[in-house]
Design an enzyme around this catalytic site. Sequence first.
Site: not given
Length: 327
Positions: A138-140, A142, A237
Amino acid sequence: MPDASTPRLAHVPETAAGRRLDAVLAELFPEYSRSRLSGWIKSGDVTVDGAPARPRDPVRGGEAIALNVVEDVQTHAEPEDIPLTILHEDEHVFVLDKPAGLVVHPGAGNPAGTLVNALLHRDAELDKLPRAGIVHRLDKDTSGVMVVARTLPAHTALVAQLSARQVHRQYLAVVVGALVSGGTANAPIDRHPRDRLRMAVREDGKDAVTHYRLRERFRNHTALECRLETGRTHQIRVHMQHLKQPIIGDPLYGGSFKLPKGASDELIAALRGFKRQALHAEVLEFAHPLSGEPVRCEAPVPDDMLRLMALLREDAAAHAQAERTRR
């Protein structure tokens, strides 16, 4: 996990005659990835009738295979005592609720304080797995649910499930714009041609599919339930930006900031102050990598998104009431 000091033994079936050794080994030892098996063949940790071989060598059928499982260090990072919220745990997997702001992998600018560091503190044996057992990220900024493998067989099985699109990943996203229906974004994604920090929809990109449906419609925003069919970097996104419905707070793909007309000071402050993408991985479902039993875990929506949605809901109700009064 088998005892690394005891070789794994098997015999090549007669029906495999003429096939490559590495392909046959992948079927004899499905708990290990083909790349890892190939590496063990090259390092001499696999023998065929007592002799070393090469990955491409053909088999005759009937040979005795001895596999020495080598548990070398795969992840080099320092363990750190960082609190984790564990949703499910057994000897083969962790499922956790990652908070927004926690980087997954160490890298440039983030050499420590990451999820990998936290995992190695919780289970030191994870250093023998690629990326400390992390099979998706997961992105930082998210938040939400992630699965981590704790053994090589579990790692191999989970990677295979993800590759075969057999893992159900459901997200909550709050986007700009009042959508009237759900749909599917089927648009290939790859690195942006000029900005290397971003991804973009590109005709020559990798297949990327996101299904979305309306969860709640506000006056100028919409809460969407998004399901990933593929798992490209920044996929939801990028797809929301492509649909011209960017996610609130997204620093890379959010576009120009717009305030809804007539919004309250509280809502305006909340929208201005929401500095991460309003994206949360809320549900993860997969087959347990060893038992095959279904595993379903859900991460509760974090407080910052709940508050944002509550203010958007109040705004919609207030303007609906004002409209009724005018009539």
